[in-house]
Design an enzyme around this catalytic site. Structure first.
Site, PDB file in Angstrom:
ATOM      1  CB  SER A   1     -53.031 -21.584   8.983  1.00 59.41           C
ATOM      2  OG  SER A   1     -54.058 -20.746   9.437  1.00 59.41           O
TER       3      SER A   1
ATOM      4  NE  ARG B   1     -43.287 -20.826   6.814  1.00 63.42           N
ATOM      5  CZ  ARG B   1     -43.986 -19.702   6.971  1.00 63.42           C
ATOM      6  NH1 ARG B   1     -44.754 -19.537   8.041  1.00 63.42           N
ATOM      7  NH2 ARG B   1     -43.932 -18.759   6.056  1.00 63.42           N
TER       8      ARG B   1
ATOM      9  CD  GLU C   1     -48.533 -13.414   1.112  1.00 62.78           C
ATOM     10  OE1 GLU C   1     -47.529 -13.771   1.777  1.00 62.78           O
ATOM     11  OE2 GLU C   1     -49.691 -13.719   1.400  1.00 62.78           O
TER      12      GLU C   1
ATOM     13  NE  ARG D   1     -51.272 -18.471   0.019  1.00 61.85           N
ATOM     14  CZ  ARG D   1     -51.336 -18.882   1.292  1.00 61.85           C
ATOM     15  NH1 ARG D   1     -50.649 -18.243   2.214  1.00 61.85           N
ATOM     16  NH2 ARG D   1     -52.076 -19.917   1.617  1.00 61.85           N
TER      17      ARG D   1
ATOM     18  CD  GLU E   1     -48.237 -20.373   9.904  1.00 60.66           C
ATOM     19  OE1 GLU E   1     -48.791 -21.222   9.173  1.00 60.66           O
ATOM     20  OE2 GLU E   1     -47.811 -19.287   9.501  1.00 60.66           O
TER      21      GLU E   1
ATOM     22  NE  ARG F   1     -41.828 -16.215   9.402  1.00 58.23           N
ATOM     23  CZ  ARG F   1     -42.652 -16.285  10.444  1.00 58.23           C
ATOM     24  NH1 ARG F   1     -42.724 -17.387  11.146  1.00 58.23           N
ATOM     25  NH2 ARG F   1     -43.389 -15.256  10.786  1.00 58.23           N
ATOM     26  CG  HIS F   2     -42.810 -15.322   4.032  1.00 62.18           C
ATOM     27  ND1 HIS F   2     -42.245 -14.756   5.154  1.00 62.18           N
ATOM     28  CD2 HIS F   2     -44.128 -15.485   4.313  1.00 62.18           C
ATOM     29  CE1 HIS F   2     -43.186 -14.583   6.070  1.00 62.18           C
ATOM     30  NE2 HIS F   2     -44.332 -15.015   5.586  1.00 62.18           N
TER      31      HIS F   2
END
Length: 556
Positions: free
Chosen positions: A480, A530, A325, A323, A477, A331-332
């Site tokens: 998903s 996670r 991002e 990712r 979370e 947490r990323h």
């Protein structure tokens, strides 16, 4: 000239004789000096030879008596199989490793203390298991003992060493082996560590609250920053708790596989180089692919669905996810390990939710029942409790979640209640669910369609919502999922609604696979790091990644 003066003069012969005598005396003096110097050099060479600790090439246990009992190994290059049997520290005291046994151990030199004619050291294996070894000067062989002491003083902490000795009874409180110690007969350095290390394992293993409490004392413990640890991650992972975290990560994968294999799933391996994005939106890493542009897969989503179209009705994968991002949060990550599954359904995507819930139950109970040692080691440094969960799935629907958040002192700007949850909202929801239902683990169902990917099946009663869900641990979370669109016309319709008129080469094959018939299906994508981070109550997901990748870190 007077006769007296004439009588005092020396003849040439006499002068020559005197000169020769002086030179002879000088030569003798020089000879004696050189002889003395040579004698000293010989004595020094003999002493140096006697004191020299030569490298040891250990080729065979049958020739062991020919090797010095101390000294660094020459480089181990698989010259021979020595015939030695190395024991494991964890087995000391078991039925086959008892008092009086002679054994070889290999491990890290955790600590060493040499004083006078004695030495005490601690050998560590696998980050967790430690045993004390000792050496005492032998009065019957003082020169050899002194040489051993000198060698022991050269050893550096964290070096990899071999020790041969005899197991004796002892009372050692500071090691995992407390009833025994090793009396050293031989010791060799396999791989020496630098004298100056980035930090000590002892400092890195202290709980944060203990470090903070020491700051106002005369001898505060050093604070080790995250960058220092991650820049030297191989050292940081020697810390028992950090090493155990990765073992728990492995255990989660093992338990994930166990549960799904038991439910008739097949493991697959999907491409990570794809033509086009895996999901709608930005955030991909691109690369040149023989003159065309490809990207690193954001998800195996499309290929999981094509696996269902291939009549592989239950599939899972453990693999990397990328990712791009710029999320600078705790947490990323830009690269993480995905635990993905997809299954054909008969009537309702609740069938998938049952499978996922049972899988997580297997993971949670398996961790506590089968990996208690690792959890105990982690919880000594990072306090946490086992995750509370319900026997049957705890499922909230979006409207109920919105109501709970509205009732939370109205501290959130809810807008039209169709936007994604913020991190603060997730935590507040998690706390409310824990108070109301007694669980840290729950499913939030029926997300608004506008905030879900194009391949999500709309709710049949209200297409503003979707047959999609997220799963939470401790209010954050971890997963998903959804029922996925299996109708090619509906997929293309949703793509247009999201502003994607040309699906591109990356999606054409995906849509084409549905035109040849595919079973209705649902599934989930889970972030391994996670799950570990939240299950263990850690403060940063980077602690749950072996070598984390984030916007600021692509090494080591």
């Amino acid at each position: 000239m007077s006769s007296t003066t004439q009588g005092e003069e020396k003849s040439e012969e006499e002068k020559a004789a005197l000169k020769a005598a002086r030179e002879a005396r000088k030569a003798e003096k020089e000879r004696l000096k050189a002889e003395k110097k040579a004698k000293k050099a010989i004595e020094k060479a003999k002493k140096e030879e006697a004191e020299r600790i030569n490298p040891v090439t250990y080729l065979s246990v049958d020739n062991e008596e020919q090797y010095e009992p101390f000294g660094d190994y020459t480089r181990i290059m698989s010259r021979s199989e020595s015939g030695r049997k190395f024991e494991h520290v964890v087995d000391i005291g078991s039925k086959h490793v008892v008092t009086g046994d002679k054994m070889w151990l290999r491990g890290r030199l955790q600590s060493i203390r040499v004083k006078g004619g004695s030495c005490f050291l601690v050998l560590r294996q696998d980050s967790f298991h430690t045993v004390q070894a000792c050496f005492f000067k032998d009065k019957e062989n003082p020169e050899q003992s002194q040489k051993m002491i000198r060698y022991l003083k050269t050893l550096t902490e964290e070096s990899v060493i071999d020790v041969e000795g005899v197991l004796v009874d002892a009372d050692v409180r500071s090691c995992s082996v407390q009833k025994y110690e090793l009396s050293i007969h031989r010791i060799h350095s396999v791989s020496p560590a630098s004298k100056v290390l980035p930090f000590s394992i002892e400092d890195a293993a202290r709980p944060e609250d203990e470090v903070e409490a020491s700051q106002d004392t005369e001898r505060p413990f050093p604070r080790l920053g995250q960058d220092l640890r991650l820049n030297n991650r191989w050292m940081d992972l020697r810390v028992p708790a950090n090493n155990a975290i990765l073992r728990i990560q492995s255990a989660v994968c093992q338990l994930f596989r166990e549960s799904l294999y038991a439910q008739n799933f097949v493991e697959i391996h999907t491409p990570k180089l794809v033509a086009g994005e895996s999901e709608s939106g930005a955030g991909v890493f691109t690369t040149d692919y023989f003159g065309t542009t490809a990207c690193l897969a954001q998800s195996p989503q499309l290929y999981k669905q094509m696996a269902i179209a291939s009549d592989m009705n239950r599939v899972f994968e453990i693999g990397p996810v990328f990712r791009a991002e710029k999320s600078h949060t705790r947490r990323h990550l830009c690269e993480f390990t995905g635990l993905d599954l997809k299954m054909a359904i008969d009537n309702h995507y609740n069938e998938a939710l049952e499978v996922v819930h049972n899988m997580f139950k297997h993971i949670f109970t398996g961790l506590e029942n089968r990996f208690g040692k690792e959890l105990a080691i982690i919880r000594e440094q990072y306090a946490s409790e086992a995750v509370a969960f319900t026997d049957e799935p705890c499922i909230l629907h979006w409207p109920e979640a919105m109501q709970i958040l509205r009732e939370d002192d109205s501290k959130f700007d809810m807008g039209d209640e169709m936007n994604d949850l913020t991190g603060a909202m997730e935590l507040a929801l998690g706390q409310a669910v824990k108070e109301k239902y007694g669980t840290d683990f729950f499913i939030l169902d029926k997300y608004p369609s506008a905030i879900r990917p194009f391949y999500t099946m709309p709710d049949p009663e209200d297409d503003k919502f979707s047959n999609s869900y997220d799963i939470f641990i401790r209010g954050q979370e971890i997963c998903s999922g959804a029922q996925r669109c299996h109708d090619p016309d509906l997929v293309q319709q949703i793509l247009k609604q999201k502003g994607i008129d040309d699906p591109g080469d990356g999606l054409k094959s995906y849509i084409e696979s549905f035109k040849h018939g595919v079973s209705p299906h649902a599934g989930a994508g889970i972030g391994l790091e996670r799950v570990v981070f939240l299950y263990l109550g850690l403060d940063n997901v980077r602690k749950a990644s072996m070598f984390p990748r984030d916007p600021n870190r692509c090494t080591p």
